[in-house]
Write an enzyme that holds these catalytic residues in place. Structure first.
Site, PDB file in Angstrom:
ATOM      1  N   CYS A  44     -10.463  -0.805  -5.089  1.00 56.80           N
ATOM      2  CA  CYS A  44      -9.900   0.507  -5.399  1.00 56.80           C
ATOM      3  C   CYS A  44     -10.577   1.133  -6.613  1.00 56.80           C
ATOM      4  O   CYS A  44     -10.136   2.178  -7.089  1.00 56.80           O
ATOM      5  CB  CYS A  44      -8.394   0.414  -5.607  1.00 56.80           C
ATOM      6  SG  CYS A  44      -7.884  -0.739  -6.901  1.00 56.80           S
ATOM      7  N   GLN A  49       0.832  -1.196   0.000  1.00 60.82           N
ATOM      8  CA  GLN A  49       0.000   0.000   0.000  1.00 60.82           C
ATOM      9  C   GLN A  49       0.871   1.253   0.000  1.00 60.82           C
ATOM     10  O   GLN A  49       1.880   1.328   0.704  1.00 60.82           O
ATOM     11  CB  GLN A  49      -0.919   0.002   1.216  1.00 60.82           C
ATOM     12  CG  GLN A  49      -2.005  -1.060   1.156  1.00 60.82           C
ATOM     13  CD  GLN A  49      -3.019  -0.805   0.060  1.00 60.82           C
ATOM     14  OE1 GLN A  49      -3.237   0.343  -0.340  1.00 60.82           O
ATOM     15  NE2 GLN A  49      -3.657  -1.858  -0.413  1.00 60.82           N
ATOM     16  N   ASP A 100      -9.165  -8.812  -2.385  1.00 62.21           N
ATOM     17  CA  ASP A 100      -8.609  -7.492  -2.674  1.00 62.21           C
ATOM     18  C   ASP A 100      -8.053  -7.514  -4.092  1.00 62.21           C
ATOM     19  O   ASP A 100      -6.837  -7.544  -4.306  1.00 62.21           O
ATOM     20  CB  ASP A 100      -7.512  -7.174  -1.649  1.00 62.21           C
ATOM     21  CG  ASP A 100      -6.926  -5.772  -1.830  1.00 62.21           C
ATOM     22  OD1 ASP A 100      -7.478  -4.992  -2.635  1.00 62.21           O
ATOM     23  OD2 ASP A 100      -5.920  -5.469  -1.170  1.00 62.21           O
ATOM     24  N   GLU A 128      -2.339 -16.021  -4.170  1.00 61.37           N
ATOM     25  CA  GLU A 128      -1.697 -14.916  -4.881  1.00 61.37           C
ATOM     26  C   GLU A 128      -0.956 -15.487  -6.088  1.00 61.37           C
ATOM     27  O   GLU A 128      -0.319 -16.532  -6.006  1.00 61.37           O
ATOM     28  CB  GLU A 128      -0.727 -14.195  -3.940  1.00 61.37           C
ATOM     29  CG  GLU A 128       0.263 -13.273  -4.587  1.00 61.37           C
ATOM     30  CD  GLU A 128      -0.387 -12.123  -5.333  1.00 61.37           C
ATOM     31  OE1 GLU A 128       0.051 -11.859  -6.480  1.00 61.37           O
ATOM     32  OE2 GLU A 128      -1.319 -11.498  -4.797  1.00 61.37           O
ATOM     33  N   TYR A 178      -6.223 -12.839  -3.828  1.00 55.67           N
ATOM     34  CA  TYR A 178      -5.340 -11.762  -4.265  1.00 55.67           C
ATOM     35  C   TYR A 178      -4.558 -11.270  -3.037  1.00 55.67           C
ATOM     36  O   TYR A 178      -4.452 -10.073  -2.776  1.00 55.67           O
ATOM     37  CB  TYR A 178      -6.121 -10.608  -4.895  1.00 55.67           C
ATOM     38  CG  TYR A 178      -7.161 -11.010  -5.912  1.00 55.67           C
ATOM     39  CD1 TYR A 178      -6.830 -11.185  -7.250  1.00 55.67           C
ATOM     40  CD2 TYR A 178      -8.485 -11.226  -5.530  1.00 55.67           C
ATOM     41  CE1 TYR A 178      -7.795 -11.561  -8.184  1.00 55.67           C
ATOM     42  CE2 TYR A 178      -9.446 -11.605  -6.449  1.00 55.67           C
ATOM     43  CZ  TYR A 178      -9.109 -11.770  -7.774  1.00 55.67           C
ATOM     44  OH  TYR A 178     -10.066 -12.140  -8.692  1.00 55.67           O
TER      45      TYR A 178
END
Length: 415
Positions: A372, A236, A345, A292, A268
């Protein structure tokens, strides 16, 4: 390029669209206008007229200013520059910080209403986009712990212009933390290189990553925990985002639905930040698998989650991994999955149809979706509704001040 490109027009803009562009009309035609605020009357220069249904234009003068207009926080993006020479990456920098969050709230609400068919009564009251600690006092500056700069033909550093591949050389980066700003070698020349990443992890000194440099391991501290990851890997960007997202995900999980013995998933999952958030919230016996596609990130996640016996990390593309899980699941497996909480995510494009369909087949008890992109989130909320999931909570987080981007954490429960 059409005959109207370069033409200057006057119009009043009335709303903000997804992507941070203001929307107005000229003789019935929609015009998307950069660097304007809803309610303003501006003079704008047409930059794209290829579509019959809409044009694009850039503000060159404000004729009637909004009460929320401020001097741009980054001089390299201000109105006194030709639109082609304005840097991208701070497209809300001319708007008062509190009003930026209100515009983001409007975009999030509109996406959920249009894409997911939710009415005002279906959304949390009030639906809010919350500032992160310290941002209001700092006027939304100094938050980026990572920045990518590009190199122009003369070797100078800068971001690209908005909707362009033209590099705009700069001598400052006000959204970056002081440590990152101090580490950016503005005065040096980097001829022959494409990009330069500058980052300041919470452990150790700031560093430069030049072009396709081989990754090295860094450490980031989140609360009382430490995470290892590659300096070229995803983390992040906002200095306070890992702590804020950890808390938001923990709060978004309905504890009355959560079962620590179920086959809980973190999709993810990156290097395991949100899987750790779940395990921290519900204790050492929590079972959770982080999935992932990046093998190096998965290796780091395995280390970062090592203290939880029931936590593991697997490498795989989420759609393929879920497809394999669905095809090989026994009845006992399916029972543990139906009791599960799934945190996801996804990238900006969202989870998408196949992943949401597979989750619908596996039917976990609740989904905690970190997004996002409001439109991608709303589309996936609508897809989840087809499988019996209802949006029961959503919270916006302003992880990207002075840009149009907004993070959202949504909870969907199977009904």
């Amino acid at each position: 390029m059409g005959e109207n490109v370069g033409r200057e027009i006057e119009l009043t803009v009335d709303r903000i669209a997804h992507g941070g562009i203001a929307v107005g009309r000229l003789d019935g035609r929609v015009v998307f206008v950069s660097d304007a605020i809803p309610g303003e009357t501006v003079r704008a220069r047409v930059s794209d007229d290829r579509k019959k249904s809409f044009w694009r234009a850039d503000t060159v003068a404000v004729l009637e200013a909004s009460e929320h207009r401020r001097e741009h926080v980054w001089a390299a993006a201000s109105l006194d520059r030709d639109p082609r020479g304005r840097v991208g990456g701070a497209e809300f920098g001319h708007i008062a910080l509190a009003h930026q969050r209100e515009l983001k709230r409007q975009v999030l609400a509109e996406a959920l209403q249009r894409q997911a068919g939710l009415g005002p009564d279906d959304l949390p009251n009030p639906l809010a986009v919350d500032a992160l600690p310290g941002d209001t006092a700092a006027n939304g500056l100094g938050w980026r712990t990572r920045i990518r700069l590009h190199v122009d033909p003369q070797g100078r550093l800068g971001p690209m212009a908005s909707r362009s591949h033209t590099v705009i050389p700069v001598t400052d980066a006000p959204l970056a933390t002081p440590a990152v700003q101090a580490a950016i070698p503005f005065a040096e020349r980097f001829t022959g290189l494409g990009t330069l990443d500058v980052l300041a992890p919470t452990v150790g000194e700031p560093r430069l990553v030049i072009g396709e440099q081989k990754p090295s391991v860094i450490r980031e501290v989140v609360g009382e925990r430490e995470f290892q990851l590659d300096d070229t890997g995803f983390w992040q960007v906002h200095r306070a985002a890992p702590v804020a997202l950890t808390a938001a995900v923990q709060e978004a999980i309905d504890p009355t639905v959560f079962d620590p013995r179920a086959d809980n998933l973190d999709l993810y999952g990156g290097v395991g930040l949100l899987a750790a958030a779940v395990a921290d919230r519900f204790g050492p016996a929590t079972r959770i698998t982080s999935v992932e596609s990046d093998e190096r990130a998965t290796d780091h996640a395995s280390e970062n989650l090592a203290e939880w016996v029931g936590a593991s990390a697997e490498t795989g593309r989420v759609d393929r991994w879920l497809r394999t899980l669905d095809s090989g699941a026994s009845e006992a497996d399916r029972a543990r999955l139906r009791a599960a909480t799934v945190v996801l995510d996804p990238p900006r494009s969202g989870a998408g149809g196949e992943v949401m369909q597979l989750l619908g087949r596996l039917a976990p008890a609740q989904l905690v979706y970190v997004a996002c992109d409001p439109v991608a989130l709303a589309r996936d909320v609508a897809l989840a509704a087809e499988h019996g999931y209802r949006l029961v909570g959503i919270r916006g987080l302003d992880l990207f001040p002075h840009t149009h981007h907004v993070e959202a954490v949504a909870t969907l429960v199977r009904t």
